[in-house]
Enzyme design. Structure first.
Site, PDB file in Angstrom:
ATOM      1  N   ASP A   1      -2.396  -1.191  10.702  1.00 14.94           N
ATOM      2  CA  ASP A   1      -2.714  -0.989   9.192  1.00 14.94           C
ATOM      3  C   ASP A   1      -3.262  -2.475   8.294  1.00 14.94           C
ATOM      4  OD1 ASP A   1      -0.142  -2.119   9.032  1.00 14.94           O
ATOM      5  OD2 ASP A   1       0.384   0.120   8.108  1.00 14.94           O
TER       6      ASP A   1
ATOM      7  N   LYS B   1       0.723  -1.173  -0.044  1.00 13.87           N
ATOM      8  CA  LYS B   1      -0.021  -0.110   0.038  1.00 13.87           C
ATOM      9  C   LYS B   1       0.758   1.332  -0.038  1.00 13.87           C
ATOM     10  CE  LYS B   1       1.088   1.467   4.525  1.00 13.87           C
ATOM     11  NZ  LYS B   1       1.782   2.712   4.658  1.00 13.87           N
TER      12      LYS B   1
ATOM     13  N   GLY C   1       7.440   1.543   4.847  1.00 12.99           N
ATOM     14  CA  GLY C   1       6.146   2.120   4.538  1.00 12.99           C
ATOM     15  C   GLY C   1       5.363   1.613   3.856  1.00 12.99           C
ATOM     16  N   LEU C   2       5.461   0.580   3.226  1.00 16.11           N
ATOM     17  CA  LEU C   2       4.618  -0.025   2.250  1.00 16.11           C
ATOM     18  C   LEU C   2       3.714  -1.179   2.938  1.00 16.11           C
ATOM     19  CD1 LEU C   2       7.046  -0.296  -0.639  1.00 16.11           C
ATOM     20  CD2 LEU C   2       5.429   1.388  -0.494  1.00 16.11           C
ATOM     21  N   ALA C   3       3.850  -1.538   4.295  1.00 15.14           N
ATOM     22  CA  ALA C   3       2.971  -2.454   4.884  1.00 15.14           C
ATOM     23  C   ALA C   3       3.135  -3.564   4.484  1.00 15.14           C
ATOM     24  CB  ALA C   3       1.704  -1.964   4.914  1.00 15.14           C
ATOM     25  N   GLY C   4       4.417  -4.078   3.975  1.00 11.54           N
ATOM     26  CA  GLY C   4       4.713  -5.375   3.793  1.00 11.54           C
ATOM     27  C   GLY C   4       4.456  -6.507   4.796  1.00 11.54           C
ATOM     28  N   GLY C   5       4.798  -6.496   6.074  1.00 10.09           N
ATOM     29  CA  GLY C   5       4.570  -7.341   6.947  1.00 10.09           C
ATOM     30  C   GLY C   5       2.867  -7.208   7.302  1.00 10.09           C
TER      31      GLY C   5
HETATM   32  O1  C5P Z   1       0.277  -1.138  15.121  1.00 13.36           O
HETATM   33  P1  C5P Z   1       1.462  -1.193  14.559  1.00 13.36           P
HETATM   34  O2  C5P Z   1       2.145  -2.309  14.959  1.00 13.36           O
HETATM   35  O3  C5P Z   1       1.389  -1.206  13.021  1.00 13.36           O
HETATM   36  O4  C5P Z   1       2.342   0.084  15.083  1.00 13.36           O
HETATM   37  C1  C5P Z   1       3.589   0.035  15.193  1.00 13.36           C
HETATM   38  C2  C5P Z   1       4.066   1.400  16.140  1.00 13.36           C
HETATM   39  O5  C5P Z   1       3.668   2.629  15.439  1.00 13.36           O
HETATM   40  C3  C5P Z   1       3.376   1.374  17.601  1.00 13.36           C
HETATM   41  O6  C5P Z   1       4.087   0.594  18.283  1.00 13.36           O
HETATM   42  C4  C5P Z   1       3.410   2.641  17.538  1.00 13.36           C
HETATM   43  O7  C5P Z   1       4.538   3.132  18.393  1.00 13.36           O
HETATM   44  C5  C5P Z   1       3.165   3.564  16.444  1.00 13.36           C
HETATM   45  N1  C5P Z   1       1.831   3.693  16.067  1.00 13.36           N
HETATM   46  C6  C5P Z   1       1.072   4.846  16.665  1.00 13.36           C
HETATM   47  N2  C5P Z   1      -0.073   5.360  16.296  1.00 13.36           N
HETATM   48  C7  C5P Z   1      -0.695   4.669  15.281  1.00 13.36           C
HETATM   49  C8  C5P Z   1      -0.208   3.543  14.696  1.00 13.36           C
HETATM   50  C9  C5P Z   1       1.211   3.167  15.068  1.00 13.36           C
HETATM   51  O8  C5P Z   1       1.531   5.634  17.669  1.00 13.36           O
HETATM   52  N3  C5P Z   1      -2.073   5.023  14.960  1.00 13.36           N
END
Ligand code: C5P
Length: 293
Positions: free
Chosen positions: A143, A17, A105-109
């Site tokens: 995401d 994405k 930043g492409l949300a591969g995982g």
């Molecule tokens: O949810 P995810 O694991 O993708 O998020 C990675 C990190 O990015 C979180 O641990 C948090 O530090 C930060 N994050 C955030 N607010 C969001 C999404 C992500 O602070 N809406």
């Protein structure tokens, strides 16, 4: 997300994405940030092959030498969560062909995790609904649920509240992926929540209307400035892309991928060709992609 049967196996095509708009609305008491973002899925894919077993064992192999295939990998976390939530005693061997750059930043995982939930739901015949799978996506990351709503969606909350959008036109993009990993938690840590957040209504309408010039004029990412501060090398790549005079350009998510939004396929190919010809940044990966239909 596309799935193909291959004998007893199931193959998933998990798209990357990009964020065309990302604004932060506030910091939450759980440490996450409240945001609004407009995401589109593009035709750069990881592929995952799922083979079912009846032993309950889960295993992961990958084409990428630096990718962990242990229990910290989101694919295995997703499979384990699905087993736990449904008390399923089937297992799977999973092979991941990694093409989406990592920490980009492409949300591969995240797309791999969404593919795993959808594929194993099918392969194990669990019959979970999309809403039930959405809940599991949100447990695993912010995401992931987006990938149930491709090609375009407006996401709020911490990113997990997803509303599908009509994408009025196919967008052609050039992805410029520098060999720099930017840590998402670090970007969020250093972020200053804006006093007056930007409103994304204009880009949302432009995406639905399919007006590329208007989309280009409304691209915005609140995380871009922070990512540049953390990773000053990013600036060189931004300048390099700007020199090609694309219709629009932006950082995707927390980076490090930059994208050029192009008026059409020809513009995308011309820009990618020029970038590839220059020797200075030959360590960067360059992809011409289009949004999914
Ligand atoms: O949810 P995810 O694991 O993708 O998020 C990675 C990190 O990015 C979180 O641990 C948090 O530090 C930060 N994050 C955030 N607010 C969001 C999404 C992500 O602070 N809406």
């Amino acid at each position: 997300m596309r799935f193909e049967r291959c004998g007893d196996d199931l193959v998933a095509w998990a798209p990357a994405k990009v964020n065309l708009f990302l604004e932060i609305l506030g910091k939450r008491s759980d440490g996450y940030h409240e945001l609004t973002t407009l995401m589109v899925a593009v035709n750069l894919y990881d592929t995952l092959t799922f083979s079912r077993n009846l032993t309950g064992q889960l295993s992961l192999s990958s084409s990428h030498p630096h990718l962990s295939t242990g229990s910290d990998n989101l694919v295995l976390k997703a499979a384990r969560l699905l087993q736990q939530e449904t008390q399923c005693n089937q297992g799977a061997s999973i092979h991941l062909e990694k093409r989406i750059p990592m920490q980009g930043g492409l949300a591969g995982g995240s797309t791999d995790a969404a593919a795993t939930l959808l594929a194993l739901n099918q392969l194990w015949d669990l019959r979970l609904t999309r809403d039930e799978i959405s809940v599991l996506c949100a447990k695993l990351g912010s995401d992931i649920a987006f990938f149930l709503h491709t090609p375009a969606a407006w996401c709020t909350g911490r990113g997990e509240v997803v509303e599908s959008l009509h994408l009025g036109v196919t967008l052609w993009l050039v992805l410029l992926c520098p060999p720099l990993g930017v840590s998402t938690p670090e970007v969020y840590r250093q972020l200053q929540v804006p006093g007056q957040p930007r409103n994304g209504e204009k880009i949302r309408q432009s995406v639905e209307a399919g007006d590329i010039e208007q989309i280009a004029g409304s691209l915005y990412n609140r995380l871009e400035e922070v990512a540049e501060r953390i990773c000053p090398d990013l600036h060189r790549y931004q300048e390099w892309l700007r020199d090609q005079q694309p219709t629009g350009q932006l950082l995707s998510g927390s980076g490090s991928t930059l994208f050029a939004l192009c008026g059409d396929q020809r513009e995308a190919q011309t820009i990618a060709h020029k970038l590839r010809q220059e020797k200075v940044h030959k360590d960067a990966q360059i992809f011409v992609v289009r949004t999914l239909s």
